[in-house]
Design a protein around this motif. Structure first.
Motif, PDB file in Angstrom:
ATOM      1  N   ALA A   3       0.800  -1.225   0.000  1.00 22.45           N
ATOM      2  CA  ALA A   3       0.000   0.000   0.000  1.00 22.45           C
ATOM      3  C   ALA A   3       0.829   1.270   0.000  1.00 22.45           C
ATOM      4  N   VAL A   4       1.941   1.287   0.731  1.00 26.99           N
ATOM      5  CA  VAL A   4       2.758   2.499   0.778  1.00 26.99           C
ATOM      6  C   VAL A   4       3.372   2.766  -0.594  1.00 26.99           C
ATOM      7  N   THR A   5       3.919   1.739  -1.205  1.00 26.87           N
ATOM      8  CA  THR A   5       4.497   1.898  -2.543  1.00 26.87           C
ATOM      9  C   THR A   5       3.429   2.352  -3.530  1.00 26.87           C
ATOM     10  N   ALA A   6       2.220   1.830  -3.390  1.00 31.96           N
ATOM     11  CA  ALA A   6       1.127   2.225  -4.288  1.00 31.96           C
ATOM     12  C   ALA A   6       0.862   3.727  -4.212  1.00 31.96           C
ATOM     13  N   ILE A   7       0.958   4.294  -3.020  1.00 31.04           N
ATOM     14  CA  ILE A   7       0.741   5.742  -2.860  1.00 31.04           C
ATOM     15  C   ILE A   7       1.773   6.525  -3.657  1.00 31.04           C
ATOM     16  N   TYR A   8       3.050   6.198  -3.467  1.00 32.53           N
ATOM     17  CA  TYR A   8       4.115   6.971  -4.119  1.00 32.53           C
ATOM     18  C   TYR A   8       4.206   6.674  -5.616  1.00 32.53           C
ATOM     19  N   SER A  10       1.624   6.045  -7.460  1.00 28.63           N
ATOM     20  CA  SER A  10       0.506   6.814  -8.022  1.00 28.63           C
ATOM     21  C   SER A  10       0.843   8.303  -8.120  1.00 28.63           C
ATOM     22  N   LEU A  11       1.428   8.850  -7.072  1.00 29.61           N
ATOM     23  CA  LEU A  11       1.781  10.279  -7.089  1.00 29.61           C
ATOM     24  C   LEU A  11       2.851  10.585  -8.137  1.00 29.61           C
ATOM     25  N   GLU A  67       9.191  -2.720   0.943  1.00 29.20           N
ATOM     26  CA  GLU A  67       7.894  -2.968   1.568  1.00 29.20           C
ATOM     27  C   GLU A  67       7.591  -4.465   1.646  1.00 29.20           C
ATOM     28  N   HIS A  77       7.490   5.523   4.127  1.00 33.28           N
ATOM     29  CA  HIS A  77       6.946   6.852   3.820  1.00 33.28           C
ATOM     30  C   HIS A  77       8.058   7.885   3.696  1.00 33.28           C
ATOM     31  N   GLY A  80       9.681   7.130   0.315  1.00 35.93           N
ATOM     32  CA  GLY A  80       8.768   7.519  -0.772  1.00 35.93           C
ATOM     33  C   GLY A  80       8.648   9.028  -0.902  1.00 35.93           C
ATOM     34  N   ALA A  81       8.532   9.706   0.230  1.00 32.54           N
ATOM     35  CA  ALA A  81       8.424  11.170   0.203  1.00 32.54           C
ATOM     36  C   ALA A  81       9.705  11.805  -0.309  1.00 32.54           C
TER      37      ALA A  81
END
Length: 129
Positions: A3-8, A10-11, A67, A77, A80-81
């Motif tokens: 899920a964390v990788t999916a966020i970054y 996607s962004l 992850e 995070h 990714g950030a």
């Protein structure tokens, strides 16, 4: 699920769309077909997009592997950030007129820092198993 990788991912994909749209809009407005046709403004836009395409995938792959290997969410995070901030800074700094070298250099620094740190962490984790 990662899920964390999916966020970054996607962004960064959305950032890539923005960088791509800047190339497309410029090409249409100035009736430029293939290549940069010697237009420095188009070349800058093209390189900002291409640079994202060159560096973001390895960062995202490493993030996903971290992850999958159970890295803590807070570490994921932060990584990714860092990658996202680096790509945004570089894309904006590179394609601005005139280029904003501090953003361009800082963005590459953050990107390479994230890739290097994640690679070393994964290597250490794999060797220590």
């Amino acid at each position: 699920m990662i899920a964390v990788t999916a966020i970054y991912a996607s962004l960064i994909a959305l950032l890539f769309i923005v960088l791509s749209a800047r190339v497309i809009v410029y090409r249409r407005a100035h009736r430029k077909g293939l290549g940069d046709q010697g237009d420095p403004s188009l070349l800058k836009r093209m390189r900002a997009q291409a640079n994202c395409a060159e560096y973001a995938p390895i960062g995202l792959i490493l993030l996903g592997i971290a992850e999958l290997n159970g890295a803590p969410a807070v570490a994921l995070h932060l990584l990714g950030a860092t990658l996202l901030a680096g790509r945004v800074m570089h894309g904006y700094g590179f394609s601005a007129s005139p280029p904003l070298m501090a953003l361009r250099v800082g963005g590459m620094g953050l990107t390479l820092f994230m890739i290097g740190l994640t690679a070393l962490g994964l290597l250490a984790h794999a060797v220590m198993r």
